[in-house]
Scaffold this active site. Sequence first.
Site, mmCIF file in Angstrom:
data_model
loop_
_atom_site.group_PDB
_atom_site.id
_atom_site.type_symbol
_atom_site.label_atom_id
_atom_site.label_comp_id
_atom_site.label_asym_id
_atom_site.label_seq_id
_atom_site.Cartn_x
_atom_site.Cartn_y
_atom_site.Cartn_z
ATOM 1 N N SER A 145 0.851 -1.203 0.000
ATOM 2 C CA SER A 145 0.000 0.000 0.000
ATOM 3 C C SER A 145 0.877 1.241 0.000
ATOM 4 C CB SER A 145 -0.876 0.014 1.255
ATOM 5 O OG SER A 145 -1.401 1.307 1.495
ATOM 6 N N TYR A 168 -1.544 -1.107 10.145
ATOM 7 C CA TYR A 168 -1.573 -1.142 8.673
ATOM 8 C C TYR A 168 -0.249 -0.706 8.028
ATOM 9 C CZ TYR A 168 -3.640 -0.997 4.017
ATOM 10 O OH TYR A 168 -3.919 -1.220 2.678
HETATM 11 N N1 LIG Z 1 -9.006 -1.222 -0.758
HETATM 12 C C1 LIG Z 1 -8.019 -0.318 -0.732
HETATM 13 O O1 LIG Z 1 -8.245 0.902 -0.754
HETATM 14 C C2 LIG Z 1 -6.587 -0.772 -0.713
HETATM 15 C C3 LIG Z 1 -5.579 0.153 -0.949
HETATM 16 C C4 LIG Z 1 -4.248 -0.253 -0.919
HETATM 17 C C5 LIG Z 1 -3.941 -1.572 -0.657
HETATM 18 N N2 LIG Z 1 -4.946 -2.465 -0.434
HETATM 19 C C6 LIG Z 1 -4.558 -3.856 -0.142
HETATM 20 O O2 LIG Z 1 -5.112 -4.715 -1.119
HETATM 21 C C7 LIG Z 1 -5.399 -5.982 -0.519
HETATM 22 C C8 LIG Z 1 -6.865 -6.316 -0.750
HETATM 23 O O3 LIG Z 1 -7.674 -5.305 -0.181
HETATM 24 P P1 LIG Z 1 -9.246 -5.253 -0.406
HETATM 25 O O4 LIG Z 1 -9.657 -3.838 -0.256
HETATM 26 O O5 LIG Z 1 -9.615 -5.995 -1.657
HETATM 27 O O6 LIG Z 1 -9.769 -6.055 0.880
HETATM 28 P P2 LIG Z 1 -11.216 -6.673 1.122
HETATM 29 O O7 LIG Z 1 -11.471 -6.555 2.596
HETATM 30 O O8 LIG Z 1 -12.233 -6.132 0.180
HETATM 31 O O9 LIG Z 1 -11.020 -8.213 0.754
HETATM 32 C C9 LIG Z 1 -10.144 -9.010 1.467
HETATM 33 C C10 LIG Z 1 -10.519 -10.466 1.260
HETATM 34 O O10 LIG Z 1 -9.608 -11.242 2.047
HETATM 35 C C11 LIG Z 1 -10.331 -12.332 2.575
HETATM 36 N N3 LIG Z 1 -9.660 -12.874 3.745
HETATM 37 C C12 LIG Z 1 -9.640 -12.369 5.013
HETATM 38 N N4 LIG Z 1 -8.963 -13.180 5.833
HETATM 39 C C13 LIG Z 1 -8.530 -14.230 5.077
HETATM 40 C C14 LIG Z 1 -7.779 -15.398 5.352
HETATM 41 N N5 LIG Z 1 -7.336 -15.653 6.591
HETATM 42 N N6 LIG Z 1 -7.522 -16.257 4.339
HETATM 43 C C15 LIG Z 1 -7.984 -16.012 3.076
HETATM 44 N N7 LIG Z 1 -8.708 -14.922 2.754
HETATM 45 C C16 LIG Z 1 -8.980 -14.038 3.746
HETATM 46 C C17 LIG Z 1 -11.701 -11.753 2.920
HETATM 47 O O11 LIG Z 1 -12.669 -12.794 3.067
HETATM 48 C C18 LIG Z 1 -11.947 -10.839 1.730
HETATM 49 O O12 LIG Z 1 -12.646 -11.492 0.684
HETATM 50 C C19 LIG Z 1 -5.016 -5.844 0.963
HETATM 51 O O13 LIG Z 1 -3.699 -6.288 1.131
HETATM 52 C C20 LIG Z 1 -5.098 -4.353 1.182
HETATM 53 O O14 LIG Z 1 -4.290 -3.915 2.247
HETATM 54 C C21 LIG Z 1 -6.248 -2.105 -0.459
#
Ligand SMILES: NC(=O)c1ccc[n+]([C@@H]2O[C@H](COP(=O)([O-])OP(=O)(O)OC[C@H]3O[C@@H](n4cnc5c(N)ncnc54)[C@H](O)[C@@H]3O)[C@@H](O)[C@H]2O)c1
Length: 256
Positions: A145, A168
């Site tokens: 991130s 985070y």
């Molecule tokens: N959404 C944002 O704005 C953003 C920005 C920068 C980085 N990210 C990063 O991108 C990645 C995905 O983020 P997102 O927004 O899609 O998250 P999200 O919360 O929408 O989805 C995360 C998924 O991970 C699954 N999950 C949780 N625990 C788990 C486990 N133990 N085993 C397997 N699956 C599991 C959940 O069921 C969910 O479907 C993360 O690493 C996040 O930090 C997100």
Amino acid sequence: MVAKKETREVVVVTGGNGLIGKNFLSAIASSGRVAIGCDLDEISHKDLQSQTDSGEIASVVMNIVEPESVNAAIAEIHQRYGRIDALVNAAYPRNSSFGDAFFDVDFHSFCDNVNLQLGGYFLTSQKFSKYFVEQGRGVLVNLASIYGCVAPRFELYEGTAMGMPVEYPLVKSAIIQLTQYLAVTLKGTGVRANCISPGGILDGQDHNFLERYKSCCSSKGMLNPEDLNSTLLYLLAEESRYVNGQNIIVDDGFVL
Ligand SMILES: NC(=O)c1ccc[n+]([C@@H]2O[C@H](COP(=O)([O-])OP(=O)(O)OC[C@H]3O[C@@H](n4cnc5c(N)ncnc54)[C@H](O)[C@@H]3O)[C@@H](O)[C@H]2O)c1
């Protein structure tokens, strides 16, 4: 026993039911690959086209913080397809206290969240890279991130229910380091590891927050999940074969 040798590349996406993971599954399948969504539950296909012209989306249940679950998922995917070409770590495990204000964060909860997020990325990277080394090739892509790269900008969240939990940025900067560690450890094996550090992704956030966030960017501000796809497909492809241990920031200039 291996049922058949798949001719298309097989790409595993953890967190395949998530905002970014689901979008990645579609992009990977649309590029003619087999996209395997791995999450705590089966991938819900309702807003996903499971079969594209040449690609395919499939689902394997996997908990990224349970070694036996990760082993079982690798074995199942290998049994089904006879190959795994890439792992994309896009799961986002956190406990119910994640997001507490800094002075309220319980020590045990802090450790739990670090273990879940960083430990999970370590575990899948370790298990899949072992498979890749034995196979003689493979690609790892970790989702970090912008907050692994810059100090938190708390002022953006003022007056909203949103915030920047202390775990985070610590986890995200560590994932960038984990990626470099993997790249160096796996040198000469045909396996490479890279990171994508996205900016914030649009998901119905507060209007004032979106305006403030946009003022830190070049043009669009918060991005759509699709804005990450070309970077992911590049890192999966042969064209990036000499890119290793890198962190590609996709954030419309937010960190500048
Ligand atoms: N959404 C944002 O704005 C953003 C920005 C920068 C980085 N990210 C990063 O991108 C990645 C995905 O983020 P997102 O927004 O899609 O998250 P999200 O919360 O929408 O989805 C995360 C998924 O991970 C699954 N999950 C949780 N625990 C788990 C486990 N133990 N085993 C397997 N699956 C599991 C959940 O069921 C969910 O479907 C993360 O690493 C996040 O930090 C997100």
